[in-house]
Enzyme design. Structure first.
Site, short mmCIF file in Angstrom:
data_model
loop_
_atom_site.label_atom_id
_atom_site.label_comp_id
_atom_site.label_asym_id
_atom_site.label_seq_id
_atom_site.Cartn_x
_atom_site.Cartn_y
_atom_site.Cartn_z
N GLU A 1 3.62 -9.00 -8.67
CA GLU A 1 3.37 -9.38 -7.28
C GLU A 1 3.19 -10.88 -7.13
O GLU A 1 3.54 -11.46 -6.09
CB GLU A 1 2.12 -8.64 -6.77
CG GLU A 1 1.55 -9.13 -5.45
CD GLU A 1 2.43 -8.83 -4.25
OE1 GLU A 1 1.91 -8.89 -3.12
OE2 GLU A 1 3.63 -8.56 -4.42
N THR B 1 5.69 -14.78 4.90
CA THR B 1 4.29 -14.94 4.54
C THR B 1 3.88 -16.41 4.58
O THR B 1 2.78 -16.75 5.02
CB THR B 1 4.04 -14.38 3.13
OG1 THR B 1 4.41 -12.99 3.12
CG2 THR B 1 2.59 -14.51 2.73
#
Length: 264
Positions: free
Chosen positions: A81, A134
């Site tokens: 991640e 993001t």
């Protein structure tokens, strides 16, 4: 497959990086071919990169005969991640890997605790057809947070956790709407936010909130039927405001990432 924005370099994709970390921990020096086929839109705020990281770690571990324990798998998924988030964030990837409700320490994501849920929680979800990265969403966040806003968020979080523990859907609904720090600035990037919020409120859900960085919007329901109704009302409102979208219904899954063997 399906989205050209998703990297295919094994050193840049969250699924392959997690798998490589599993191989390294297990001492496996061979390789594997990975195919990614998922229904989470890129840049939707639904944790797609974390889902891939969790799946890559779980699949690689299964391939090798499950040599890694839970904490080792978490470490591998976190590394995967981190390729997308640029840091070790566990708030998406650990629940995706383990399932259920998870509390994660933001400073040390290896420190996490399960919340034992006393009810089935359903979500009405609307995915507007817009992209929010993001990075852009983080740029919107304030550099400083006022004391009153910080106290409001802290008290809302405490009540939200107790609502989850107690199975109080109404309390959960109310507390997800109490964010005074992130949502007030991120909602400005979602042109259908107000319309969806009002539609959810009119249908009895008090309103809706932003998933991750957005643009996905969600609210909490007590049943799959209620979630379907809310999702339809919210999606209709989004379309009426000029934004195309997808309506989804989901729930909290306690199982997490797992291997499903298809017949034939």
């Amino acid at each position: 497959r399906g989205d050209t924005a998703i990297p295919v370099d094994p050193k840049e994709n969250t699924a392959s990086v997690s798998a490589i970390e599993v191989f390294r921990h297990a001492g496996y020096e061979g390789g594997a071919e990975i195919r990614i086929d998922k229904g989470i839109p890129f840049g939707s705020g639904l944790g797609g990169s974390a889902a891939s990281a969790a799946a890559g770690a779980a699949a690689a571990n299964e391939l090798l005969g499950s040599p890694l324990n839970e904490s080792q798998l978490v470490a591998c998924a976190l590394r995967g991640e981190a390729i997308a988030s640029k840091s070790l964030h566990g708030d998406n990837v650990i629940p995706a890997l383990l399932g259920g409700g998870i509390l994660v320490d933001s400073d040390d994501p290896a420190l996490y605790r399960r919340i034992v849920l006393d009810l089935e929680i359903f979500f009405a979800i609307v995915v507007p057809d817009i992209k929010i990265t993001t990075a852009d969403a983080r740029d919107d966040l304030p550099a400083h947070v006022g004391l009153r806003d910080a106290v409001t968020n802290a008290s809302a979080l405490a009540l939200l956790i107790d609502g989850l523990r107690a199975g109080d859907v109404d309390l959960i609904r109310r507390m997800i709407l109490r964010d005074r720090v992130v949502e007030p600035v991120r909602r400005k990037r979602i042109p259908c936010f107000d319309a969806a919020y009002e539609a959810a409120a009119y249908a009895g859900a008090a309103g809706c909130a932003i998933s991750g960085s957005g643009p996905t919007l969600f609210t909490v329901a007590a049943s799959a039927e209620e979630a379907g109704l809310l999702a339809n009302r919210m999606s209709a409102a989004c379309r009426e405001s000029g934004v195309e979208c997808r309506a989804l219904v989901s729930r909290v899954h306690e199982l997490g990432a797992h291997v499903r063997v298809s017949e034939g």
